[in-house]
Design an enzyme around this catalytic site. Structure first.
Site, PDB file in Angstrom:
ATOM      1  N   ILE A 150      85.822  40.271  -5.794  1.00  0.00           N
ATOM      2  CA  ILE A 150      85.409  39.040  -5.448  1.00  0.00           C
ATOM      3  C   ILE A 150      85.241  38.073  -6.666  1.00  0.00           C
ATOM      4  O   ILE A 150      84.484  38.666  -7.607  1.00  0.00           O
ATOM      5  CB  ILE A 150      84.049  39.120  -4.479  1.00  0.00           C
ATOM      6  CG1 ILE A 150      84.414  40.103  -3.459  1.00  0.00           C
ATOM      7  CG2 ILE A 150      83.513  37.747  -4.084  1.00  0.00           C
ATOM      8  CD1 ILE A 150      83.173  40.425  -2.708  1.00  0.00           C
ATOM      9  N   GLY A 180      82.747  39.393 -15.076  1.00  0.00           N
ATOM     10  CA  GLY A 180      81.676  39.510 -14.361  1.00  0.00           C
ATOM     11  C   GLY A 180      82.050  38.955 -12.879  1.00  0.00           C
ATOM     12  O   GLY A 180      82.470  37.963 -12.760  1.00  0.00           O
ATOM     13  N   SER A 181      81.474  39.647 -11.668  1.00  0.00           N
ATOM     14  CA  SER A 181      81.282  39.129 -10.435  1.00  0.00           C
ATOM     15  C   SER A 181      80.838  40.197  -9.693  1.00  0.00           C
ATOM     16  O   SER A 181      80.001  40.713  -9.792  1.00  0.00           O
ATOM     17  CB  SER A 181      82.829  38.618  -9.923  1.00  0.00           C
ATOM     18  OG  SER A 181      82.766  37.815  -9.001  1.00  0.00           O
ATOM     19  N   ARG A 182      81.658  40.585  -8.505  1.00  0.00           N
ATOM     20  CA  ARG A 182      81.084  41.398  -7.580  1.00  0.00           C
ATOM     21  C   ARG A 182      82.389  42.248  -6.676  1.00  0.00           C
ATOM     22  O   ARG A 182      83.396  41.657  -6.817  1.00  0.00           O
ATOM     23  CB  ARG A 182      80.400  40.526  -6.380  1.00  0.00           C
ATOM     24  CG  ARG A 182      79.973  41.209  -5.341  1.00  0.00           C
ATOM     25  CD  ARG A 182      79.226  40.149  -4.161  1.00  0.00           C
ATOM     26  NE  ARG A 182      79.027  41.052  -2.842  1.00  0.00           N
ATOM     27  CZ  ARG A 182      77.593  40.965  -2.549  1.00  0.00           C
ATOM     28  NH1 ARG A 182      76.746  39.904  -2.935  1.00  0.00           N
ATOM     29  NH2 ARG A 182      77.290  41.440  -1.566  1.00  0.00           N
TER      30      ARG A 182
END
Length: 227
Positions: A150, A180-182
């Site tokens: 995501i 970075g993220s999810r």
């Protein structure tokens, strides 16, 4: 002392920053130092360390480094009427960005879904943000395991190397989310989960679930490989 390798998608950023640092030093030492620090940060962000992978196809491993932010039962993202368990992992700027295959099996589909770029930690990011969704049919039990990369405010470039119809091996590299993220992983409801909210996980190494209801059997005499 050995240094971790760099993911291939990081080299353009590192080379550009290095070139800027060379030009910066030619203009002024302070400017050169600033760009040299940016070069070092890029190398750090795109590091790709070797991982010790469990050699057991009945296991589900974390697809990313980060912190488990939620474990909830939801409707399947495949819209098949089933209830699944969604495990969400937040990746900070300082986590390894390289993603790992969570389960051994065959890739059934890989789909890019456009969306917004909200903060990865916000509730709206779960359903509204841009993502790449891959479905893997596990070699043990034939379960459909869904994994989502995501996007976020900074992480606007998702790379997924999985291909539909190809085999996928637990712990192998599957792509990268820049800066970075999810990640979300969806497993069948009722499957034993080995982590809890707040746990720090390591991509390809941390066992988060089992395809076998008998956890004792699954974890007995495990062997590992470095990938």
């Amino acid at each position: 002392m050995s240094f971790p390798s760099i993911h291939r998608h990081g080299y353009p950023f590192i080379c550009l920053a290095f070139l800027c640092s060379c030009i910066g030093f030619a203009l002024s030492s302070s400017l050169g130092v600033i760009f040299a620090m940016i070069t070092a940060l890029c190398a750090y962000f795109f590091r790709d360390p070797i991982r010790v992978i469990p050699l057991n196809d009945a296991l589900v491993a974390s697809p990313a480094d980060g912190v488990v932010t939620s474990i909830v039962e939801v409707e399947s993202p495949l819209n098949d009427g089933k209830t699944v368990t969604r495990i969400s992992i937040f990746l900070s700027l300082f986590d390894v960005h390289v993603n790992r295959v969570p389960v051994s099996g065959v890739v059934k589909s890989v789909e890019h879904r456009p969306g917004s770029f909200s903060s990865a930690g916000s509730g709206g990011a779960v359903n509204e943000n841009e993502r790449v969704r891959a479905v893997i049919e596990s070699s043990v039990g034939g379960h459909c395991i869904v994994v989502e990369q995501i996007a976020g405010v900074l992480a606007r470039r998702i790379v997924c190397d999985l291909e539909s119809g190809k085999a996928a091996k637990l712990g192998s590299r599957m792509g990268i989310i820049r800066f970075g993220s999810r990640m979300n992983i969806y497993i069948p409801a009722g499957m034993p989960v080995s982590v809890a909210e707040g746990h720090t996980v390591v991509g390809g190494e941390t066992i988060i679930a089992s395809l076998d209801a008998d956890m004792a059997t699954v974890h007995k005499d495990l062997t590992f490989d470095k990938v």
